[in-house]
Design a protein around this motif. Sequence first.
Motif, PDB file in Angstrom:
ATOM      1  N   HIS A   1       0.982  -1.182  -0.006  1.00 18.33           N
ATOM      2  CA  HIS A   1       0.051  -0.036   0.074  1.00 18.33           C
ATOM      3  C   HIS A   1       1.121   1.167   0.039  1.00 18.33           C
ATOM      4  N   ALA A   2       0.846   1.768  -0.995  1.00 24.10           N
ATOM      5  CA  ALA A   2       1.644   3.322  -1.246  1.00 24.10           C
ATOM      6  C   ALA A   2       0.877   4.385  -0.687  1.00 24.10           C
ATOM      7  N   ILE A   3       1.721   5.456  -0.081  1.00 25.38           N
ATOM      8  CA  ILE A   3       0.813   6.529   0.374  1.00 25.38           C
ATOM      9  C   ILE A   3       1.646   7.638  -0.484  1.00 25.38           C
ATOM     10  N   ILE A   4       1.098   8.525  -1.018  1.00 25.85           N
ATOM     11  CA  ILE A   4       1.736   9.595  -1.979  1.00 25.85           C
ATOM     12  C   ILE A   4       1.080  10.884  -1.344  1.00 25.85           C
TER      13      ILE A   4
ATOM     14  N   THR B   1       3.593  -7.770   4.191  1.00 26.43           N
ATOM     15  CA  THR B   1       2.927  -6.486   4.141  1.00 26.43           C
ATOM     16  C   THR B   1       3.628  -5.385   3.843  1.00 26.43           C
ATOM     17  N   LYS B   2       3.397  -4.254   3.138  1.00 17.99           N
ATOM     18  CA  LYS B   2       4.259  -3.196   3.193  1.00 17.99           C
ATOM     19  C   LYS B   2       3.376  -2.033   2.783  1.00 17.99           C
ATOM     20  N   VAL B   3       3.904  -0.880   3.621  1.00 24.10           N
ATOM     21  CA  VAL B   3       3.359   0.386   3.343  1.00 24.10           C
ATOM     22  C   VAL B   3       4.706   1.548   3.057  1.00 24.10           C
TER      23      VAL B   3
ATOM     24  N   PHE C   1       4.155   2.905  -8.811  1.00 23.42           N
ATOM     25  CA  PHE C   1       3.238   1.970  -9.577  1.00 23.42           C
ATOM     26  C   PHE C   1       4.002   0.535 -10.191  1.00 23.42           C
ATOM     27  N   SER C   2       5.272   0.342  -9.916  1.00 25.68           N
ATOM     28  CA  SER C   2       5.717  -0.737 -10.037  1.00 25.68           C
ATOM     29  C   SER C   2       5.563  -1.730  -8.795  1.00 25.68           C
ATOM     30  N   LEU C   3       5.242  -1.279  -7.610  1.00 29.31           N
ATOM     31  CA  LEU C   3       5.059  -1.979  -6.507  1.00 29.31           C
ATOM     32  C   LEU C   3       3.470  -2.078  -5.871  1.00 29.31           C
ATOM     33  N   ALA C   4       2.916  -1.062  -6.123  1.00 29.35           N
ATOM     34  CA  ALA C   4       1.585  -0.769  -5.298  1.00 29.35           C
ATOM     35  C   ALA C   4       0.485  -1.551  -5.638  1.00 29.35           C
ATOM     36  N   ASP C   5      -0.198  -2.191  -4.578  1.00 34.11           N
ATOM     37  CA  ASP C   5      -1.458  -2.839  -5.266  1.00 34.11           C
ATOM     38  C   ASP C   5      -2.482  -1.860  -4.891  1.00 34.11           C
ATOM     39  N   LYS C   6      -2.530  -1.024  -3.881  1.00 36.80           N
ATOM     40  CA  LYS C   6      -3.212   0.063  -3.632  1.00 36.80           C
ATOM     41  C   LYS C   6      -2.627   1.339  -3.372  1.00 36.80           C
TER      42      LYS C   6
END
Length: 257
Positions: free
Chosen positions: A38-41, A206-208, A218-223
């Motif tokens: 899960h990425a936070i941008i 799990t990763k944030v 965009f290479s890594l994030a599912d959401k």
Amino acid sequence: MIQAVPNIILHAADIQKNFGGLRALSDIDLQIEEGKTHAIIGPNGAGKSTLLNVIIGRLPPSSGAVIFDGAVLTGKAPHEINQLGISRVFQTPEIFPDLSVLQNVMAPAFARRDGAFKANMFRSVDSEVEIRDEALSLLEDIGLVDRLDHTAGALSRGDKRRLELAMCLIQRPRLLLLDEPTAGMSRHDTNTTIDLLKKIKSRGMTKVIIEHDMHVVFSLADKISVLAQGRIIATGLPQEIKEDPRVKEAYLGGSVE
């Protein structure tokens, strides 16, 4: 009693954080699915690092609660949260500069095993072979095995960031928080880190991730969740976030491609 929500390993529920009269986080509701990335941008100053600091106990929320697999983290010290299975890679690498690269990676594994750092950790023979083998494997993965005897403080900034990642991974966390993990890296090192994080994902960790490099995101994030002015303005799949006009506005009209 707080109940665990199926498939949700972390829930930051109704989080607010004030610094005097400044509200840094407002009404944050963030749910992280187990085994996902899960990425936070968001723009600089949006509150991304503040949110991570609340999650790991470095900052207390002004209101709300952080729940990890049914356990309330709010009020716990950072080392207690770490022992529950959460590790973080910081914006500024936190390493032991006077120790060797190999010792840096081995140290957290001894702490994981013994529950606390010990003054004689490198003299212990219990499981030392297994820990050393695991550390060497991680150093191979991150491309630092040829510098295992080098003093960690002499590494470049990018290499220090990769070293800190290995230090987190050897703890075998259930949840890994990464605050701009590729900052200061060359494109080659960035791609090496992306490949390593993809390998971790295949193992179910799990990763944030907080990251400004959209190639990494965009290479890594599912959401992806987008934070702006202390609020989450959008959460969705990567393609949904790319097309969301609120996201483009938050980036001052810039592209998130």
